[in-house]
Design a protein around this motif. Structure first.
Motif, PDB file in Angstrom:
ATOM      1  N   ARG A 239       0.830  -1.212   0.000  1.00 38.15           N
ATOM      2  CA  ARG A 239       0.000   0.000   0.000  1.00 38.15           C
ATOM      3  C   ARG A 239       0.863   1.260   0.000  1.00 38.15           C
ATOM      4  O   ARG A 239       0.551   2.239  -0.689  1.00 38.15           O
ATOM      5  CB  ARG A 239      -0.937  -0.022   1.205  1.00 38.15           C
ATOM      6  CG  ARG A 239      -2.019  -1.086   1.135  1.00 38.15           C
ATOM      7  CD  ARG A 239      -3.042  -0.908   2.240  1.00 38.15           C
ATOM      8  NE  ARG A 239      -2.493  -1.243   3.543  1.00 38.15           N
ATOM      9  CZ  ARG A 239      -2.562  -2.452   4.097  1.00 38.15           C
ATOM     10  NH1 ARG A 239      -3.149  -3.447   3.424  1.00 38.15           N
ATOM     11  NH2 ARG A 239      -2.061  -2.677   5.290  1.00 38.15           N
ATOM     12  N   ASP A 242       2.341   1.804  -3.427  1.00 46.61           N
ATOM     13  CA  ASP A 242       1.305   2.304  -4.340  1.00 46.61           C
ATOM     14  C   ASP A 242       1.053   3.795  -4.097  1.00 46.61           C
ATOM     15  O   ASP A 242       0.887   4.570  -5.042  1.00 46.61           O
ATOM     16  CB  ASP A 242       0.006   1.514  -4.152  1.00 46.61           C
ATOM     17  CG  ASP A 242       0.113   0.095  -4.693  1.00 46.61           C
ATOM     18  OD1 ASP A 242       1.053  -0.170  -5.471  1.00 46.61           O
ATOM     19  OD2 ASP A 242      -0.726  -0.753  -4.326  1.00 46.61           O
ATOM     20  N   LYS A 245       3.820   5.882  -5.586  1.00 47.44           N
ATOM     21  CA  LYS A 245       3.682   6.031  -7.035  1.00 47.44           C
ATOM     22  C   LYS A 245       2.635   7.083  -7.384  1.00 47.44           C
ATOM     23  O   LYS A 245       2.809   7.868  -8.317  1.00 47.44           O
ATOM     24  CB  LYS A 245       3.311   4.680  -7.658  1.00 47.44           C
ATOM     25  CG  LYS A 245       4.414   3.635  -7.578  1.00 47.44           C
ATOM     26  CD  LYS A 245       3.955   2.305  -8.146  1.00 47.44           C
ATOM     27  CE  LYS A 245       5.037   1.236  -8.021  1.00 47.44           C
ATOM     28  NZ  LYS A 245       4.580  -0.089  -8.526  1.00 47.44           N
TER      29      LYS A 245
END
Length: 348
Positions: A239, A242, A245
């Motif tokens: 998580r 992510d 990103k």
């Protein structure tokens, strides 16, 4: 030294019985959001029993039992003193405060060995700690622990000894500012936490392999608990990566500029350019530009280095020389359709 609190309840009172037992700490979050992992706690019995974390005011001794995943049980003895004086008054005050319900909490003083920020509780998860003392306190934070019993003990026969405590007590509390760690900092910390847990799992299996035996109940419980925690950390790392990103995708690209006009355009255009100039005589910048060009003898690099000596008082000299030698391009003729046709000449 850190502190963690727990409520206790006295179920029975006997004037000649000053032994209390209960749970010192549990894995549940306290009211500040911190969590202490019981299986990561180390200690050396007996531990001093203090009043309000004052190292100069011991009132007894305490012993911790073997840590379990649900918490750590303790048994504490409040000293009995016959001779009148400050010590007798202190230990009697501690015992009377418990009987009257005025002191309703216990608190461990501990040294953090390994901790990680817990986003879910906005506190810290202390993975490995060393308990140094247990204190009687009035302000509890963890409501899970209770004193289970008060039992008889022959204090005269046992001769309780209060360990001496020297030196001042220094309290250092980790600040909640750590909640503002960047995503990358959180990733690094969780990766370190995972590595420590995995190392402990490998250690348990290695020791079992050396003896040719399986894990006992306590080791199995610890290993399985660590495995679940590693799995949870792995999921959270996914998580976090992510999220990193997404943040990078939303980030605004930084464009390098060397002129006031370009900088104005990057801010949206038609933005007034504010210049702060040093109070130097009129014509100083022009004279310095000529000096720099003469000193450079046609070498653009030497000219630029020479101009840098005036960057505090006439920075436009350095900017103008740099622009001239970097671009080496002619300025296009002005037209009626190009609103910025004279832009390159602003500094000059």
């Amino acid at each position: 030294m850190h502190r963690a609190y727990a409520i206790f309840h006295v179920k029975a009172v006997d004037a000649d019985r000053r032994v209390i037992s209960g749970i010192a700490t549990t894995p549940e979050p306290d009211r500040t959001g911190d969590i202490i992992e019981p299986l990561g706690v180390t200690f050396k019995n007996p531990l001093p029993l203090l009043l309000f974390h004052d190292a100069k005011k011991p009132v007894g001794v305490t012993k911790f039992k073997k840590p379990t995943k649900d918490g750590i049980e303790f048994e504490a003895t409040i000293a009995t003193v016959d001779d009148p004086g400050a010590l007798k008054d202190r230990v009697d005050e501690a015992w009377q405060s418990i009987k009257a319900g005025l002191v309703s909490g216990v608190s461990i003083g501990f040294r953090a060995i390994e901790e990680a920020f817990n986003k879910e509780t906005n506190g810290f998860r202390f993975l490995r700690t060393e308990v140094l003392e247990l204190s009687l306190v009035t302000v509890p934070a963890n409501a899970s622990a209770t004193i289970h019993s008060i039992k008889a003990i022959d204090l005269a026969a046992s001769g309780p000894h209060l360990p001496g405590v020297t030196g001042p007590s220094t309290v250092v509390r980790l600040q909640k500012a750590a909640a503002h760690m960047t995503i990358q900092e959180q990733i690094t910390q969780f990766e370190n936490t995972r590595a420590a847990k995995e190392a402990r799992m490998n250690e348990l299996m290695t020791k079992a392999g050396e003896t040719g035996s399986t894990l006992d109940d306590a080791q199995t419980e610890e290993y399985d608990g660590l495995a679940l925690e590693v799995k949870s950390v792995d999921a959270h790392l996914v998580r976090l990566n992510d999220q990193e990103k997404l943040n990078l995708a939303k980030a605004t690209r930084i464009t390098t500029t060397h002129t006031y006009v370009t900088a104005s355009d990057l801010r949206g255009g038609n933005v007034p350019v504010i210049q702060v100039k040093a109070s130097v005589p009129k014509g100083t910048a022009f004279a310095r530009m000529c000096m720099a060009m003469a000193a450079g003898h046609g070498d653009s690099y030497q000219t630029l280095q020479y101009a840098k000596q005036w960057k505090d008082s006439t920075p436009e000299v350095e900017q103008m020389v740099e622009h001239m030698w970097r671009t080496k391009a002619a300025v296009a003729a002005g037209t009626t359709t190009d609103a910025t046709w004279a832009g390159p000449l602003v500094v000059t």
